[in-house]
Write a protein that holds these residues in place. Structure first.
Motif, short mmCIF file in Angstrom:
data_model
loop_
_atom_site.label_atom_id
_atom_site.label_comp_id
_atom_site.label_asym_id
_atom_site.label_seq_id
_atom_site.Cartn_x
_atom_site.Cartn_y
_atom_site.Cartn_z
N ASP A 7 0.82 -1.21 0.00
CA ASP A 7 0.00 0.00 0.00
C ASP A 7 0.85 1.27 0.00
OD1 ASP A 7 0.90 -0.42 2.59
OD2 ASP A 7 -0.87 0.46 3.50
N GLY A 8 2.09 1.16 -0.42
CA GLY A 8 2.95 2.33 -0.48
C GLY A 8 4.09 2.22 0.51
N GLY A 9 5.07 3.04 0.31
CA GLY A 9 6.24 2.99 1.17
C GLY A 9 6.29 4.12 2.16
N LEU A 10 7.39 4.17 2.86
CA LEU A 10 7.60 5.19 3.88
C LEU A 10 7.56 6.59 3.27
CD1 LEU A 10 8.30 5.42 6.91
CD2 LEU A 10 10.69 5.41 6.24
N ARG A 11 8.23 6.76 2.15
CA ARG A 11 8.27 8.07 1.51
C ARG A 11 6.87 8.59 1.18
NH1 ARG A 11 12.11 10.32 -3.13
NH2 ARG A 11 10.91 12.17 -3.63
N GLU A 12 6.04 7.72 0.63
CA GLU A 12 4.68 8.14 0.27
C GLU A 12 3.88 8.57 1.49
OE1 GLU A 12 6.15 5.35 -0.82
OE2 GLU A 12 6.29 5.68 -2.99
N ASP A 13 4.03 7.83 2.60
CA ASP A 13 3.31 8.19 3.82
C ASP A 13 3.83 9.52 4.39
OD1 ASP A 13 1.79 5.93 3.60
OD2 ASP A 13 2.64 4.91 5.35
N GLU A 15 5.13 11.96 2.69
CA GLU A 15 4.61 13.01 1.81
C GLU A 15 3.14 13.28 2.07
OE1 GLU A 15 5.67 11.64 -2.12
OE2 GLU A 15 7.71 12.44 -1.94
N GLU A 16 2.37 12.23 2.36
CA GLU A 16 0.95 12.42 2.68
C GLU A 16 0.78 13.22 3.97
OE1 GLU A 16 -3.22 10.01 3.35
OE2 GLU A 16 -1.52 8.92 2.53
N TYR A 21 -1.54 17.18 6.93
CA TYR A 21 -1.56 17.36 8.38
C TYR A 21 -2.20 18.68 8.81
CZ TYR A 21 -0.20 17.01 13.27
OH TYR A 21 -0.24 16.94 14.63
N LEU A 22 -1.93 19.76 8.10
CA LEU A 22 -2.51 21.05 8.49
C LEU A 22 -4.03 21.02 8.43
CD1 LEU A 22 -0.01 23.57 6.84
CD2 LEU A 22 -0.20 22.92 9.26
N THR A 23 -4.58 20.33 7.46
CA THR A 23 -6.03 20.17 7.37
C THR A 23 -6.54 19.32 8.54
OG1 THR A 23 -5.97 20.36 4.97
CG2 THR A 23 -7.94 19.35 5.93
N ALA A 24 -5.82 18.26 8.85
CA ALA A 24 -6.22 17.38 9.96
C ALA A 24 -6.25 18.15 11.28
CB ALA A 24 -5.26 16.19 10.06
N MET A 100 4.57 22.31 7.93
CA MET A 100 4.53 21.14 7.07
C MET A 100 5.25 21.35 5.73
SD MET A 100 3.26 18.61 8.67
CE MET A 100 3.47 19.07 10.38
N SER A 101 6.25 22.21 5.75
CA SER A 101 7.05 22.45 4.54
C SER A 101 8.21 21.46 4.41
CB SER A 101 7.57 23.88 4.52
OG SER A 101 8.44 24.11 5.61
N GLY A 102 8.36 20.59 5.40
CA GLY A 102 9.43 19.61 5.34
C GLY A 102 9.46 18.72 6.56
N VAL A 103 10.30 17.72 6.47
CA VAL A 103 10.51 16.79 7.57
C VAL A 103 12.01 16.53 7.66
CG1 VAL A 103 10.09 14.75 6.11
CG2 VAL A 103 9.83 14.55 8.58
N TYR A 104 12.51 16.49 8.89
CA TYR A 104 13.95 16.29 9.12
C TYR A 104 14.17 14.94 9.76
CZ TYR A 104 14.01 21.29 8.39
OH TYR A 104 13.86 22.54 7.86
#
Length: 104
Positions: A7-13, A15-16, A21-24, A100-104
């Motif tokens: 159902d997709g990889g780590l990268r896809e999750d 990115e989702e 997240y801001l909407t959530a 939510m402009s990035g993840v470190y």
């Protein structure tokens, strides 16, 4: 990363999370929310990775908040030693920017 699933990889999750997240955060906090489930998925994918399976002393923790959505959600790989918590030690963490402009 060696994490792949049907159902997709780590990268896809990841990115989702960045895209939704801001909407959530504008919606009611709930363990049945799609975002909560997405972080569960991320945690399970990391735990199932061959890298972590070879290292049983490592565990994965994550947080999207407690009672309210966290401004800065995270996902961490920690040593499973006594007294080790997210406030102690050295560990790997996926730390999302508040905007939510990035993840470190």
């Amino acid at each position: 990363m060696d994490v792949v699933s049907p159902d997709g990889g780590l990268r896809e999750d990841l990115e989702e999370v960045l895209e939704t997240y801001l909407t959530a955060r504008k919606e009611p906090f709930s363990s049945s929310h799609r975002m909560w489930n997405l972080f569960d998925s991320l945690q399970k994918k990391l735990e199932a990775s061959p890298s972590l399976k070879r290292r049983p002393h490592l565990r994965v923790k994550r947080s999207v908040g407690q009672g309210n959505w966290a401004n800065v959600p995270w996902l961490a790989v920690l040593h499973d030693g006594k007294g080790i918590s997210i406030q102690d030690g050295v560990y790997c963490v996926f730390l999302f920017r508040e905007d939510m402009s990035g993840v470190y």
